[in-house]
Design a protein around this motif. Structure first.
Motif, PDB file in Angstrom:
ATOM      1  N   PRO B 495       0.816  -1.215   0.000  1.00  8.45           N
ATOM      2  CA  PRO B 495       0.000   0.000   0.000  1.00  8.45           C
ATOM      3  C   PRO B 495       0.849   1.264   0.000  1.00  8.45           C
ATOM      4  O   PRO B 495       0.604   2.191  -0.795  1.00  8.45           O
ATOM      5  CB  PRO B 495      -0.792  -0.107   1.307  1.00  8.45           C
ATOM      6  CG  PRO B 495      -0.783  -1.539   1.661  1.00  8.45           C
ATOM      7  CD  PRO B 495       0.480  -2.110   1.104  1.00  8.45           C
ATOM      8  N   LEU B 496       1.882   1.288   0.842  1.00 12.40           N
ATOM      9  CA  LEU B 496       2.738   2.477   0.917  1.00 12.40           C
ATOM     10  C   LEU B 496       3.471   2.713  -0.400  1.00 12.40           C
ATOM     11  O   LEU B 496       3.590   3.844  -0.863  1.00 12.40           O
ATOM     12  CB  LEU B 496       3.759   2.308   2.034  1.00 12.40           C
ATOM     13  CG  LEU B 496       3.371   2.874   3.388  1.00 12.40           C
ATOM     14  CD1 LEU B 496       4.472   2.612   4.389  1.00 12.40           C
ATOM     15  CD2 LEU B 496       3.146   4.380   3.265  1.00 12.40           C
ATOM     16  N   LEU B 497       3.963   1.610  -0.967  1.00  6.46           N
ATOM     17  CA  LEU B 497       4.686   1.725  -2.232  1.00  6.46           C
ATOM     18  C   LEU B 497       3.768   2.286  -3.316  1.00  6.46           C
ATOM     19  O   LEU B 497       4.151   3.174  -4.074  1.00  6.46           O
ATOM     20  CB  LEU B 497       5.202   0.354  -2.667  1.00  6.46           C
ATOM     21  CG  LEU B 497       6.557  -0.069  -2.124  1.00  6.46           C
ATOM     22  CD1 LEU B 497       6.813  -1.518  -2.439  1.00  6.46           C
ATOM     23  CD2 LEU B 497       7.653   0.805  -2.729  1.00  6.46           C
ATOM     24  N   LEU B 498       2.532   1.766  -3.375  1.00  5.45           N
ATOM     25  CA  LEU B 498       1.587   2.218  -4.391  1.00  5.45           C
ATOM     26  C   LEU B 498       1.291   3.696  -4.230  1.00  5.45           C
ATOM     27  O   LEU B 498       1.385   4.465  -5.194  1.00  5.45           O
ATOM     28  CB  LEU B 498       0.279   1.414  -4.268  1.00  5.45           C
ATOM     29  CG  LEU B 498       0.271   0.058  -4.970  1.00  5.45           C
ATOM     30  CD1 LEU B 498      -0.979  -0.712  -4.645  1.00  5.45           C
ATOM     31  CD2 LEU B 498       0.393   0.256  -6.478  1.00  5.45           C
ATOM     32  N   VAL B 499       0.986   4.088  -2.986  1.00  8.36           N
ATOM     33  CA  VAL B 499       0.631   5.483  -2.743  1.00  8.36           C
ATOM     34  C   VAL B 499       1.782   6.404  -3.138  1.00  8.36           C
ATOM     35  O   VAL B 499       1.598   7.367  -3.884  1.00  8.36           O
ATOM     36  CB  VAL B 499       0.265   5.699  -1.255  1.00  8.36           C
ATOM     37  CG1 VAL B 499       0.176   7.182  -0.946  1.00  8.36           C
ATOM     38  CG2 VAL B 499      -1.048   5.009  -0.942  1.00  8.36           C
ATOM     39  N   SER B 500       2.995   6.068  -2.703  1.00  9.67           N
ATOM     40  CA  SER B 500       4.096   6.994  -2.971  1.00  9.67           C
ATOM     41  C   SER B 500       4.465   6.996  -4.446  1.00  9.67           C
ATOM     42  O   SER B 500       4.835   8.037  -4.988  1.00  9.67           O
ATOM     43  CB  SER B 500       5.307   6.676  -2.092  1.00  9.67           C
ATOM     44  OG  SER B 500       5.521   5.315  -2.026  1.00  9.67           O
TER      45      SER B 500
END
Lengths: 216, 622
Positions: B495-500
């Motif tokens: 999730p963090l990777l996608l958002v950033s």
């Protein structure tokens, strides 16, 4: 020889459970400061106690002596409560007086006598002092870290107990027989207790006081 | 209402294995104490009935103030369970009975599983489970969890619903008994609560008033016995455990086994063996992981990214889709090559029982960094990838050690940072310069370790670690465990990777990147001596550290970086990249393992460290 007061001092230091004891913390009612001072000096002279500016510490010899006195106390107290049926508090007080004049031989005989009684009449924690009777009490009490690899050891005391509560969980308690399986140059050790191998850091192994046993 | 049960027992006795077998869920199983950290819940279906089952962390005792013990204690007090299932290791029956006796005092219906009967027999211990059941007053089921023997009996017994409450009581010293009685009478405590109060063990149901009063009683008892109540209670329990174990165990001559410990736990050849194992794992993962990562990235580029861009969607959708693909690439590029490979090896080390021996040998060196032997694993892992390294800090016993290890792991150069250092410094400046970056990082890690070990709150405890039995690892368990780590990593990092990644993509789409470059250029030039585009490339390194290198080449418009940046600038770039802000995946794992506050502190700390050192280098070099 040690006087009654000096034995009491040794016992107090041992019971405090710490290495260094502040002088004024020693609980010795019924004695004046000069008396305590004099007794302490004798103890230092005979190499039982090492004295800092405000603190005192047992030497190896002193720890051994203190443990002997403590054991006498425990055996006598057990005898007074369990066999003679005295109230525990009174028994403890009287054991305090008797422990200084009773001979080692009598204590051993009394201990054997208590051992031979039916186990269920002996409260459990007292049996710690009577366990492994034939194996121990011939050697000085030293830190685990000073024993050679492969020795069979009887745990006498654990210093700074509160810090090592995990040791209790694993069964390293006074009275337990343990084997020193491995010792590295830095005094990190592996011990076998209750059939399990446990690795200990040097600072832990230095706080476990043990007595070497002659293997039967 | 479905019945509710919980598995309780010493570490490494097979609780998680039994849990997996009964619930069909995947929980990590290992031969290393402390693998189950939280409480796991699952549902067991047997026939047409079902019950809920909790897997509690392994503990040696219910008394004591470690996190796990407190967790289990409070769980037992708060959740009104219908049944407890105690799992015992038959080979170490006496030690396991110590906990069982305390569990029996909870006065709940109790089912006892006598696990590892095969190992006990191999060690020459034949245990009469019927006699044990009779003395405890509850059913005892002998089992071998590794092959599922008798495990269905557990479900059947639970659902039958007539498991009795244990009848065995521990004969405590009469002073303790008297104190417990009076505490029970005055404050309405249960027996275990009264015992905990006497031993000054923090429990939520014991008010300060009760605590104070029990302290007075405890002092009185201590004065009489020359032993704290905690010690007396423990001795009483150990004594009964010893008698009980002796009365049900018959010893036969053990099957001869080779004593590998003679080799593994001695300074020589133990330390060389340890070094060889660690270095070879590192090298294998390093090379194999690099190849795998490259393969994954190039495959995804050829078969997903390129066709996607060839679709000729409108620029916005193209940017967005590209960003998602980039995030997937970053995540998978770490997950399989590094997390999975590392955990394959670490699982083998764990399951063979070697890991505890390694910890024993490494204890001395780790002390200097404020850690204990167990800290070796995260340190070694960190050279491959910070993510599995931080995940492995949960093997450490205290929170302060976990935090120290996490900080150091974040600072140590992972393989991605090695790619940057070797790709930029070694190839454009020279090996000496590349080596000097490593040297700087190591010195910093050592200094930070020394400082943190002094200032971190929480007492320093020595290592007290049970040596796991040496056994042959089971391949399916090893693979499953590594797979679970990968799943866990993807779950928290994706999730963090996608958002950033989407964020950066949008930035680029609205030409904010160029604006950012323009804005940062004077600052970056003044502070670090780097042009704006180099700083932007650094920012991309947050997604995946190698990306800093790749982006730099893209932004510079050439792979010959020496043409656009001076040697000093390249050196500063690599140094800052190596130290500043961990990648997004690492931050995600940090948040999970140490909490948001510490993750933020570590991130800011590394940011300051990176920028600070970069500035320093700027002053010296340019």
């Amino acid at each position: 020889m040690t006087s009654v007061l000096s034995e009491d001092i040794l016992e107090e230091i041992l019971n405090s459970g710490t290495d260094e004891v502040l002088l004024h913390v020693l609980k010795l009612p019924h004695h004046t400061e000069t008396e305590i001072e004099k007794a302490l000096n004798t103890l230092v002279e005979h190499g039982f106690v090492h004295r800092g500016s405000k603190t005192v510490r047992l030497t190896e010899k002193g720890a051994e002596k203190a443990a002997q006195v403590a054991r006498k106390h425990a055996v006598l107290e057990t005898f007074l409560t369990d066999v003679l049926g005295k109230q525990p508090e009174a028994a403890s007080r009287e054991a305090c007086i008797l422990e200084h004049n009773i001979s080692t031989e009598t204590i051993e005989r009394l201990d054997n006598f208590l051992d031979q009684r039916k186990p269920e009449t002996v409260p459990l924690e007292k049996t710690e002092f009577t366990n492994h009777n034939n194996l121990t009490r011939k050697n000085p009490i030293i830190p685990l870290s000073e024993c050679p690899e492969g020795s069979l050891l009887h745990v006498s005391m654990i210093r700074c107990f509160a810090k090592h509560s995990r040791l209790i969980d694993l069964g390293v308690i006074p009275g337990e027989l343990i084997t020193l399986r491995r010792k590295l140059v830095n005094n990190a050790v592996v011990i076998t207790v209750k059939g399990c191998d446990i690795a200990l850091s040097p600072e832990v192994s230095a706080n476990i006081m043990v007595e070497r046993c002659e293997t039967p | 209402m479905t019945p509710r049960a919980a598995l309780i027992g010493n570490p490494s006795v097979g609780k998680s294995l039994i849990f997996n077998h009964l619930t069909g869920l995947g929980v990590e199983v290992s031969n290393y104490p402390g693998t189950t950290v939280g409480v796991m819940h699952g549902v067991v279906r047997y026939g047409d009935a079902e019950f809920s089952l909790a897997d509690l962390p392994g503990i040696y005792s219910l008394s004591g103030d470690s996190v796990e013990k407190e967790m289990v204690r409070e769980y037992l007090l708060a959740e009104d369970l219908d049944l407890l299932i105690a799992v015992l290791d038959a080979k170490h029956l006496e030690r396991n009975l110590y906990l069982l006796l305390q569990v029996a005092e909870m006065k709940k219906p109790l089912l006892v599983i006598l696990n590892m009967m095969d190992e006990a027999e191999a060690a020459g211990k034949i245990i009469d489970s019927a006699s044990l059941a009779k003395q405890l007053g509850v059913p005892v089921i002998p089992s071998v969890a590794t092959n599922g023997k008798n495990l269905d009996d557990i479900a059947r017994s639970v659902l039958d619903g007539n498991v009795p409450v244990p009848t065995l009581a521990i004969p405590y010293d009469h002073h303790i008994e008297a104190a417990v009685h009076s505490l029970q009478k005055y404050y309405g405590l249960s027996q275990p609560e009264a015992l905990w109060a006497l031993a000054s063990i923090p429990v939520s149901t014991i008010t300060p008033e009760i605590h104070e009063n029990s302290l007075v009683i405890a002092e009185e008892i201590e004065r009489r016995h020359m032993m704290s109540p905690e010690q007396i209670i423990a001795a009483n329990r150990h004594n009964l455990a010893k008698q009980l174990a002796a009365s049900v165990t018959r010893t036969a001559p053990p099957r001869r086994r080779r004593d590998f410990d003679a080799l593994l736990t001695r300074g020589f050849p133990g330390l060389p063996i340890l070094a060889i194992i660690m270095v070879s794992i590192l090298l294998i993962v390093f090379t194999l992981g690099g190849v795998l990562e490259e393969t994954i990235v190039s495959l995804m580029t050829t078969y997903i990214a390129d066709p996607f861009h060839a679709l000729g969607l409108d620029p916005f959708a193209d940017t967005l889709g590209g960003a998602i693909i980039l995030a997937l690439m970053s995540g998978l590029g770490i997950a399989f090559p590094y997390v999975f490979l590392f955990y394959l090896f670490i699982s083998v080390l764990e399951d063979t029982g070697y890991l505890t021996r390694a910890a024993f040998l490494a204890d001395r060196g780790m002390h200097k960094l404020g850690l204990h032997g167990q800290g070796l694993i995260p340190m070694v892992l960190s050279f491959g990838c910070s993510v599995p390294a931080i995940m492995s800090t949960r093997l450490l016993p205290t929170r302060s050690e976990r935090v120290i290890a996490s900080v150091l792991v974040t600072m140590l150069p992972c393989s991605a940072r090695t790619v940057v250092i070797s790709g930029i410094v070694a190839s454009f400046i020279g090996f000496g310069a590349a080596f000097s970056i490593y040297a700087i990082v190591f010195v910093l890690v050592f200094l930070v370790g020394c400082i943190l070990s002094r200032i971190t709150p929480g007492e320093q405890y020595g290592m007290i670690l049970e040596m796991a039995e040496l056994r042959r690892p089971i391949a399916s368990h090893v693979v499953r465990k590594a797979w679970m780590r990968v799943r866990e990593f993807l779950y928290i990092a994706m999730p963090l990777l996608l958002v950033s990644s989407i964020f950066l993509g949008l930035f680029e789409y609205y030409s904010l990147i160029a604006m950012f470059e323009e804005f940062i250029d004077p600052i970056s030039t003044a502070v670090l001596g780097l042009p704006g585009f180099a700083f932007t490339a650094l920012m991309f390194g947050i997604l995946r550290k190698e990306m800093a290198f790749e982006t730099l080449a893209v932004m510079a418009g050439t792979t010959d970086l020496a043409a656009v940046l001076s040697g000093g600038q390249l050196y500063i770039f690599a140094l800052v990249c190596a130290l500043f802000i961990p990648c997004i995946s690492t931050i995600a794992v940090l948040m999970r393992e140490t909490g948001v506050r510490y993750a933020a502190m570590i991130t800011v700390f590394t940011l300051c460290l990176g920028i600070g050192l970069g500035t320093l280098a700027h002053l010296i070099l340019l």
